[in-house]
Design a protein around this motif. Structure first.
Motif, short mmCIF file in Angstrom:
data_model
loop_
_atom_site.label_atom_id
_atom_site.label_comp_id
_atom_site.label_asym_id
_atom_site.label_seq_id
_atom_site.Cartn_x
_atom_site.Cartn_y
_atom_site.Cartn_z
N LEU A 111 0.82 -1.21 0.00
CA LEU A 111 0.00 0.00 0.00
C LEU A 111 0.86 1.26 0.00
O LEU A 111 0.49 2.27 -0.62
CB LEU A 111 -0.94 -0.02 1.21
N HIS A 112 2.00 1.22 0.67
CA HIS A 112 2.87 2.40 0.68
C HIS A 112 3.44 2.67 -0.71
O HIS A 112 3.58 3.83 -1.13
CB HIS A 112 4.01 2.21 1.69
N SER A 113 3.75 1.60 -1.46
CA SER A 113 4.25 1.79 -2.82
C SER A 113 3.18 2.32 -3.75
O SER A 113 3.48 3.00 -4.74
CB SER A 113 4.79 0.46 -3.36
N VAL A 114 1.90 2.04 -3.45
CA VAL A 114 0.82 2.55 -4.29
C VAL A 114 0.45 3.98 -3.92
O VAL A 114 0.27 4.85 -4.80
CB VAL A 114 -0.42 1.62 -4.18
N VAL A 115 0.35 4.25 -2.61
CA VAL A 115 -0.07 5.58 -2.16
C VAL A 115 1.03 6.61 -2.39
O VAL A 115 0.78 7.72 -2.87
CB VAL A 115 -0.47 5.53 -0.67
N ASP A 116 2.27 6.25 -2.04
CA ASP A 116 3.40 7.18 -2.18
C ASP A 116 4.50 6.50 -2.99
O ASP A 116 5.51 6.03 -2.43
CB ASP A 116 3.90 7.59 -0.79
N PRO A 117 4.35 6.43 -4.32
CA PRO A 117 5.34 5.66 -5.12
C PRO A 117 6.73 6.29 -5.15
O PRO A 117 7.73 5.58 -5.26
CB PRO A 117 4.71 5.64 -6.52
N LYS A 118 6.85 7.62 -5.02
CA LYS A 118 8.15 8.28 -5.10
C LYS A 118 8.72 8.65 -3.73
O LYS A 118 9.73 9.37 -3.68
CB LYS A 118 8.02 9.54 -5.96
N ASP A 119 8.09 8.22 -2.66
CA ASP A 119 8.54 8.51 -1.30
C ASP A 119 8.69 10.02 -1.06
O ASP A 119 9.64 10.48 -0.42
CB ASP A 119 9.88 7.80 -1.01
N HIS A 159 -2.14 10.41 -5.66
CA HIS A 159 -3.34 10.00 -6.40
C HIS A 159 -4.61 10.10 -5.56
O HIS A 159 -5.67 9.64 -6.01
CB HIS A 159 -3.17 8.57 -6.92
N ARG A 160 -4.54 10.64 -4.35
CA ARG A 160 -5.71 10.94 -3.50
C ARG A 160 -6.50 9.66 -3.18
O ARG A 160 -7.69 9.55 -3.50
CB ARG A 160 -6.61 11.98 -4.16
N TYR A 161 -5.84 8.73 -2.54
CA TYR A 161 -6.48 7.48 -2.11
C TYR A 161 -6.98 7.62 -0.68
O TYR A 161 -6.33 8.21 0.17
CB TYR A 161 -5.50 6.31 -2.18
N VAL A 162 -8.16 7.02 -0.44
CA VAL A 162 -8.67 6.82 0.92
C VAL A 162 -8.35 5.38 1.29
O VAL A 162 -8.78 4.45 0.59
CB VAL A 162 -10.18 7.08 1.00
N GLN A 217 2.29 8.92 8.06
CA GLN A 217 3.42 9.77 7.68
C GLN A 217 3.28 10.34 6.28
O GLN A 217 4.07 11.20 5.89
CB GLN A 217 4.73 8.95 7.77
N VAL A 218 2.28 9.86 5.53
CA VAL A 218 2.01 10.38 4.18
C VAL A 218 0.93 11.45 4.31
O VAL A 218 -0.19 11.16 4.77
CB VAL A 218 1.57 9.27 3.22
N ALA A 219 1.27 12.67 3.94
CA ALA A 219 0.34 13.79 4.11
C ALA A 219 -0.86 13.64 3.17
O ALA A 219 -0.72 13.25 2.01
CB ALA A 219 1.05 15.11 3.82
N GLY A 220 -2.04 13.95 3.71
CA GLY A 220 -3.26 13.93 2.91
C GLY A 220 -3.81 12.55 2.65
O GLY A 220 -4.30 12.30 1.54
N THR A 221 -3.78 11.68 3.67
CA THR A 221 -4.29 10.32 3.51
C THR A 221 -5.39 10.06 4.53
O THR A 221 -5.10 9.87 5.72
CB THR A 221 -3.17 9.28 3.69
N PRO A 222 -6.66 10.03 4.13
CA PRO A 222 -7.73 9.65 5.06
C PRO A 222 -7.67 8.15 5.36
O PRO A 222 -7.42 7.33 4.47
CB PRO A 222 -9.02 10.00 4.30
N LEU A 223 -7.90 7.79 6.63
CA LEU A 223 -7.77 6.39 7.07
C LEU A 223 -9.08 5.94 7.70
O LEU A 223 -9.68 6.64 8.51
CB LEU A 223 -6.62 6.25 8.07
#
Length: 312
Positions: free
Chosen positions: A112-120, A126-129, A143-149
């Motif tokens: 999921l981290h590679s999909v949400v934040d591919p470039k670290d 891509h605005r994933y919830v 730690q990824v800004a702008g991620t609803p959980l």
């Protein structure tokens, strides 16, 4: 927390995400294997609950690694129904971890981290919830800004408040916009002042050249006065009235003679010399008879003084 209060809080939270990071409907919801299994165990209508929580249409998605995790748990009770739900109603998100290259699927956190934040970069590009039940994975994605959980507890779908990293990034963005707006308004005000003065680009250039030439020649250049805003004079109702001058008071007491005085003062100021005083004609009643003159000589100077006072 009551249901209505919680729903209002979630709606405000999604509005903040939409204003800060540009989230739009339908919301892309990434779901992991544990989340689907928990929703199936609670007999929850997953898509409807997601729409109620996020207050908008959703587009549920699942990665290839999460599907492989579900197939690995196929022997457990209730997992087959979860697999059918994921295959029929969820869109497959290609994470790039093919079985040929990765014989064993990657962990949920890594995938999921590679999909949400591919470039670290620390930004949810891509605005994933993310709907995840594992606490460790959610801690990593905070730690990824702008991620609803989202997660499920006791048959209730809960949305986490905005993480500290996201809140700091949002406040920083708002401050930068505010400063840019102040700068833009200052430039606009300066441009309006220049237009009011009637100076264009060429005229400004000419004036600048003239000012430089004047400074070189020793001539003093007049600087443009700064506009002052606010109250310039005191309130006339709160100021004590000025006392009248004695001449003005005398004119008020004798209104008939006041125009003559004004004419005399004006002539004196204009010509520089005071005009001759006009003689007044004496009335007949004011003439002194011969007998009175004799009496005045006999009585002395005191009598004449008294008579003169009586005449006046």
């Amino acid at each position: 927390m009551p249901r209505a209060k919680r729903s209002k809080q979630y709606r405000k939270l999604m509005e903040q995400f939409s204003m800060g990071w540009g989230f739009r409907e339908p919301y892309q919801v990434l779901v992991d294997a544990d989340f689907i299994s928990e929703a199936n165990r609670c007999k929850m209508d997953l898509i409807r609950r997601l729409e109620d929580t996020l207050h908008g249409q959703v587009k549920p998605m699942i990665t290839q690694c999460s599907m492989r995790h579900l197939y690995a748990q196929k022997s457990e009770p209730g997992v087959e129904a979860a697999i059918e739900l994921a295959k029929s109603q969820f869109e497959r998100r290609r994470c790039g971890h093919h079985p040929n290259e990765y014989p064993t699927p990657l962990s949920t956190s890594e995938c999921l981290h590679s999909v949400v934040d591919p470039k670290d970069n620390g930004v949810n590009r891509h605005r994933y919830v993310c709907a995840i039940n594992d606490d460790a994975v959610r801690a990593n994605l905070r730690q990824v800004a702008g991620t609803p959980l989202l997660f499920i507890r006791r048959s209730v779908m809960i949305m986490e408040p905005m993480a500290t990293v996201s809140a700091k990034a949002r406040s920083k963005d708002e401050k930068s916009k505010f400063r840019a707006e102040i700068k833009r308004s200052g430039d606009k005000r300066k441009r309006e002042e220049e237009e009011e003065d009637g100076g264009g680009g060429s005229e400004r250039k000419d004036t600048s050249e003239q000012s430089i030439g004047g400074a070189v020649g020793g001539e003093k250049t007049e600087r443009k006065k700064k506009k002052t805003y606010g109250r310039k004079e005191p309130n006339p109702l709160s100021v004590k009235k000025k006392k009248k001058k004695p001449e003005q008071a005398a004119d008020d007491q004798h209104p008939k003679t006041s125009p003559v005085r004004r004419a005399v003062v004006s002539e004196k100021t204009e010509g520089g010399e005071a005009p001759k005083r006009k003689r007044r004609r004496k009335h007949k009643g004011s003439r002194v008879s011969a007998g009175d003159e004799a009496a005045s000589t006999v009585n002395g100077p005191t009598a004449t003084a008294t008579d003169a006072a009586n005449e006046d």
